[in-house]
Scaffold this active site. Structure first.
Site, short mmCIF file in Angstrom:
data_model
loop_
_atom_site.label_atom_id
_atom_site.label_comp_id
_atom_site.label_asym_id
_atom_site.label_seq_id
_atom_site.Cartn_x
_atom_site.Cartn_y
_atom_site.Cartn_z
CG HIS A 1 -0.43 0.26 2.53
ND1 HIS A 1 -0.29 1.54 3.02
CD2 HIS A 1 -0.02 -0.57 3.52
CE1 HIS A 1 0.20 1.48 4.26
NE2 HIS A 1 0.38 0.21 4.58
CG ASP B 1 2.75 1.63 7.93
OD1 ASP B 1 2.42 1.05 6.89
OD2 ASP B 1 2.03 1.63 8.96
CD GLU C 1 -2.77 -1.20 5.36
OE1 GLU C 1 -2.62 -2.18 6.11
OE2 GLU C 1 -2.48 -0.03 5.72
CD GLU C 2 -1.75 2.88 7.39
OE1 GLU C 2 -2.42 2.44 8.34
OE2 GLU C 2 -0.53 2.69 7.27
CG ASP D 1 1.90 -3.48 5.63
OD1 ASP D 1 2.49 -2.56 6.24
OD2 ASP D 1 0.71 -3.39 5.30
CG HIS E 1 0.37 3.72 12.61
ND1 HIS E 1 -1.01 3.61 12.59
CD2 HIS E 1 0.79 3.07 11.52
CE1 HIS E 1 -1.37 2.90 11.54
NE2 HIS E 1 -0.30 2.55 10.87
#
Length: 361
Positions: free
Chosen positions: A68, A185, A217-218, A240, A324
């Protein structure tokens, strides 16, 4: 393709914005980076980017690689007194946003004068002016304010509720081959995917490859679900990131960094494909670690596995620290190892591979 080229691509992609639902800028950067290694590229109606690298004249199968491209960030929820209130896009940690530079992408009157967005800053109230009960506590997302320095009357016309706000992380090269920056990410995995095509462009492979930089995706694996349905691959590998060893976390929650990719193992992942990935890694002495995923992997693999009539799926994950948050960290060598392992795995796929999977479930 080599490790230095992979490092250059990683830097370019992490320094390009592309929040969930607003991926166009990073999609353009990915398209430019992948073009030398594929025959065609195109975007679908949702925005995912497809790159085709053909196999033999009569390919025995089609393999999908998915990583992603969207990143977490913020969105304007209210404009008040020259400051922007914001909400989450994905699971960003509010505390990590304090003290960060950001880019606001305006859509109001005069926005055309700012094609690269406007700069802003997320500040914090001085501790001297906080109530004692609030000192030492991190803010919730509703307490964050973006300060652009623009006069209130101008800001009110320039910015609209719903405009995206991206973190402006620098790219810090550390000792030991580590880098720290925003959006690892999942730009690290997109880089590994491009690296895979780069290595395979110099080798022969029988299967067709469709590499997909998926969107959203998130916020719910949306691009993975639609892409897998549209491609209808015979086999899929999602790439990922995962949790690297970090102070305060034990080794049941993390995997080691700089030991290669994590090969996932669990009900979301096909045992025959996992077995072959390990076999290839062992044969070529490419380091890797095993990661047990007893339920939902939380990745594109979760949506791809159950597309159409079901797709044999595996997951390679690149260990990163501080996931994150506004700044994440990885070992660049792990990105290269992921690309080399996946390229070697695909190069070994033959006409009998799918039949061999029947005995592995």
């Amino acid at each position: 393709m080599d490790k230095n080229k992979i490092a250059d691509i990683l830097k370019t992609l992490t320094q390009t914005d592309g929040l969930s639902g607003r991926e166009a800028p990073v999609a353009a950067a990915i398209q430019a980076a992948v073009a030398p290694y594929c025959e065609t590229t195109q975007r679908d109606a949702l925005g995912s980017l497809f790159a085709l690298q053909p196999g033999s004249v009569n390919p025995p199968g089609r393999v999908m690689i998915a990583a992603h491209m969207d990143e977490i960030g913020l969105v304007v929820t209210k404009i008040e007194g020259g400051f922007l209130h914001v909400g989450r896009v994905g699971g960003i940690v509010p505390l990590s946003c304090v003290g960060q530079e950001v880019t606001v992408y305006p859509s109001g009157a005069g926005a055309e004068a700012y094609p690269d967005g406007i700069h802003g800053y997320i500040g914090e109230r001085p501790p001297h002016l906080k109530a004692d009960k609030d000192n030492g506590k991190g803010p919730n997302v509703g307490e964050l304010r973006v300060d652009t320095g623009i006069a209130p009357q101008v800001l009110d016309a320039l910015v609209r509720v719903g405009d995206p706000v991206a973190i402006r992380g620098g790219y810090l090269e550390l000792l030991g081959g580590r880098v720290a920056t925003k959006a690892l990410d999942n730009r690290a995995s997109v880089t590994a995917m491009i690296g895979t095509l780069g290595y395979l462009a110099e080798a022969r492979h029988a299967w067709d490859i469709v590499a997909v930089a998926t969107v959203q995706e998130e916020v719910g694996l949306k691009g993975a679900a639609t892409s897998a349905y549209g491609i209808a691959p015979d086999l899929a590998i999602a790439i990922d990131v995962t949790f690297a060893d970090t102070p305060g976390l034990d080794d049941t929650q993390t995997v080691e960094m700089d030991k290669g990719p994590a090969i996932g193992w669990g009900p979301n992942l096909h045992p025959g494909v996992v077995k072959q990935l390990r076999t290839v890694a062992d044969a070529l002495e490419i380091p890797y670690v095993n990661e047990v995923l007893p339920g939902n992997s939380g990745t594109d693999a979760w949506a791809i596995q159950v597309a159409r009539a079901g797709i044999p799926t595996a997951l390679l994950s690149i260990p990163i620290r501080y996931m994150h948050s506004a700044t994440e960290m990885l070992a660049v060598a792990d990105v290269d190892r992921t690309a080399r392992l996946l390229a070697a795995f695909i190069a070994r796929l033959d006409a009998d591979f799918l039949d061999s999977l029947v005995d592995e479930v």
